[in-house]
Every structure is written in C-alpha cells, then in structure tokens.
Design an enzyme around this catalytic site. Structure first.
Site, PDB file in Angstrom:
ATOM      1  N   HIS A  19       0.843  -1.198   0.000  1.00  0.00           N
ATOM      2  CA  HIS A  19       0.000   0.000   0.000  1.00  0.00           C
ATOM      3  C   HIS A  19       0.876   1.246   0.000  1.00  0.00           C
ATOM      4  O   HIS A  19       2.101   1.157   0.027  1.00  0.00           O
ATOM      5  CB  HIS A  19      -0.979  -0.005   1.179  1.00  0.00           C
ATOM      6  N   HIS A  55       1.483   4.040   1.930  1.00  0.00           N
ATOM      7  CA  HIS A  55       2.040   4.865   3.007  1.00  0.00           C
ATOM      8  C   HIS A  55       3.559   4.968   2.914  1.00  0.00           C
ATOM      9  O   HIS A  55       4.240   4.026   2.510  1.00  0.00           O
ATOM     10  CB  HIS A  55       1.591   4.335   4.356  1.00  0.00           C
ATOM     11  N   HIS A  92       6.280   2.492   3.678  1.00  0.00           N
ATOM     12  CA  HIS A  92       6.259   1.268   2.872  1.00  0.00           C
ATOM     13  C   HIS A  92       6.792   1.501   1.457  1.00  0.00           C
ATOM     14  O   HIS A  92       7.187   0.546   0.796  1.00  0.00           O
ATOM     15  CB  HIS A  92       4.834   0.712   2.796  1.00  0.00           C
ATOM     16  N   ASP A 106      -0.121  -3.579   6.505  1.00  0.00           N
ATOM     17  CA  ASP A 106      -0.694  -3.028   7.732  1.00  0.00           C
ATOM     18  C   ASP A 106      -2.144  -3.456   7.930  1.00  0.00           C
ATOM     19  O   ASP A 106      -2.914  -2.742   8.586  1.00  0.00           O
ATOM     20  CB  ASP A 106      -0.611  -1.497   7.714  1.00  0.00           C
ATOM     21  N   HIS A 120       5.159  -4.366  10.812  1.00  0.00           N
ATOM     22  CA  HIS A 120       5.552  -3.633  12.017  1.00  0.00           C
ATOM     23  C   HIS A 120       5.701  -4.557  13.215  1.00  0.00           C
ATOM     24  O   HIS A 120       4.947  -5.524  13.370  1.00  0.00           O
ATOM     25  CB  HIS A 120       4.517  -2.558  12.360  1.00  0.00           C
TER      26      HIS A 120
END
Length: 258
Positions: A55, A57, A60, A132, A170
């Site tokens: 994705h 963000h 990333h 995430d 994470h």
C-alpha cells in the site's frame, strides 16, 4: 523453499527480503527507505530482482526511488494501481496472481481494503505479506475504508490455511498484547504467547513471523465472533452487542483510544 529475512528500519518497521533458498535473486516487500535494503543485498551477495508493495504509506514506499536510482531504473516494482504510488512499474489492477520471474513461485494477490482502500496482501507459498492489515495480536487502523471492509479483509486472511505465516510490516506485537490482555485477560493461549514474545523481544529477536493458527487463538480482532470478545466489548461500552461487525467496530474504537 523460501528464505525470508527481516530488515529492521525506522522505529518498528520490517522490510522483508524474499528469495528461494538456493537462489541469489531476491525481492523486497515494502521498502520504506532504500539504504538498509542496498546494504543487505550487497553484504549477502544477492541480486535485487524486484520490489513488492502492499500500500501507499510512506514507510512502505519511501525507498522505491532510492532503489531505482541505485539500480539505474532497472527494477520492476509491483503494486496496486488503485493506490496511486509513484514509481510502480507493474500496476496490479484486477489480477489475482502474479509471476515473479526469479522467485519460481506463484504469488496470490489478495485485496484487503480497510487500512487503505487499495491495500493488497500477497500469499507466496505459506507466507502472507499483509502490510498493515493484519498484525500479530492486532490489526491496522482504518484510515480510508470502513469497519465492514476491514472485517471482511481480516476474515479473508483468517480463512487461509492455518499453517501460513504472517509477515506483517511492524513490530507491534507487545503493545498489541497489552491491549488484548485487557480484552481477554484469561485467554491461556494469549498468556502463553505473551510470555514467549516478551522473552524474544528481550533478546532482540523479532516476534514475527507469527503463525495464522496462533493468531486465530490470540488475536481479538480475529475472534469477534466469540462469546469472550463480544462480552468484553459489551461490558467496555455498556451496550448490547448484536453482531460480529458491531463487535469489531467497537473493538477497533477501543484500541484506537487505548
């Protein structure tokens, strides 16, 4: 057989290096910054064959340009078109499988909207790279999608074979455990897992990957259908719970303010 290695970065990110055990061609999942990836590839005499993005963000995708600069714009970068990510060379639109030439394994593409609307997870053999969306003992915040979308995405991941391993992005496991113990303090599986994670982290060992079978037993966000979690949520919000979606929605709200 896949060899998967974590590159720690920032405060709690993992970039995953994926390759076949007998190959020096490697792929990286969600490189938020380039230099740690370059350092690892050079130190281990590997050849970076491509990049896989879940994705949009920054933590990333922030390393895409640096990797392309280092490799003279020769890297294939795979990611969801809907996320509008700069630097993607191979946009995934409706495809449900992906062939990574140097990995000798089919990649199953799993749309998992919720954290972001275009978020993808990737299943490679028994490894789930879920960005995430699903964390060990937790799930991602809902920034763009709805609670219904996120629950559907988690349900989709939960339906995969239980022996699959969860490679999320994470190291949130201990903080997630603290919340989960508030929700289900008497869950024996959670208590046992909490002890193992505490020891691993004290020894600076990643808590990841986790097994999906473990998550089904300890992760409250995958257990919203259970009496234990429903009762805890009802008590926390002093309300009657009617269905799994209501449980999940309130559980996510509880975690957001924990």
């Amino acid at each position: 057989m896949l060899t998967i290695t974590a590159i720690p970065a920032f405060n709690d990110n993992y970039f995953w290096i994926v390759r076949q055990a007998d190959s020096n061609f490697a792929y990286v999942v969600d490189p938020g910054v380039a230099q740690p990836v370059i350092d690892y590839i050079l130190a281990h005499d590997l050849i970076l064959a491509g990049v896989l993005i879940t994705h949009k963000h920054a933590d990333h995708v922030g390393g895409i340009q640096g990797l392309q600069d280092f490799y003279q714009n020769s890297l294939p970068v795979y990611g969801p078109k809907a996320e509008g990510i700069a630097g993607i060379t191979h946009e995934i639109i409706d495809e449900r499988t992906l062939c990574l030439p140097h990995l000798e394994a089919n990649v199953e593409i799993i749309p998992v909207p919720g954290h972001t609307l275009g978020h993808h997870a990737y299943l490679i053999e028994d490894a789930i790279f879920c960005g995430d969306t699903l964390f060990s003992v937790g799930c991602g915040r809902i920034f763009e999608g709805s609670a219904a979308q996120m629950l559907a995405s988690l349900t989709k991941l939960a339906s995969l074979p239980a022996h699959c391993k969860i490679y999320c992005a994470h190291e949130y496991t201990q903080s997630n455990i603290n919340f989960a113990l508030t929700v289900t303090p008497n869950n024996p599986n959670l208590l046992q897992y909490a002890s193992w994670v505490a020891k691993a982290r004290a020894d600076n060992i990643p808590s990841l990957p986790s097994f999906l079978s473990t998550e089904l037993a300890v992760n409250p966000f995958l257990r919203c259908h259970t009496y234990e979690v429903k009762t805890a949520v009802a008590s926390q919000f002093n309300t009657e719970i009617n269905d799994e979606l209501q449980t999940f929605t309130l559980l996510r709200k509880w975690k957001d303010n924990f």
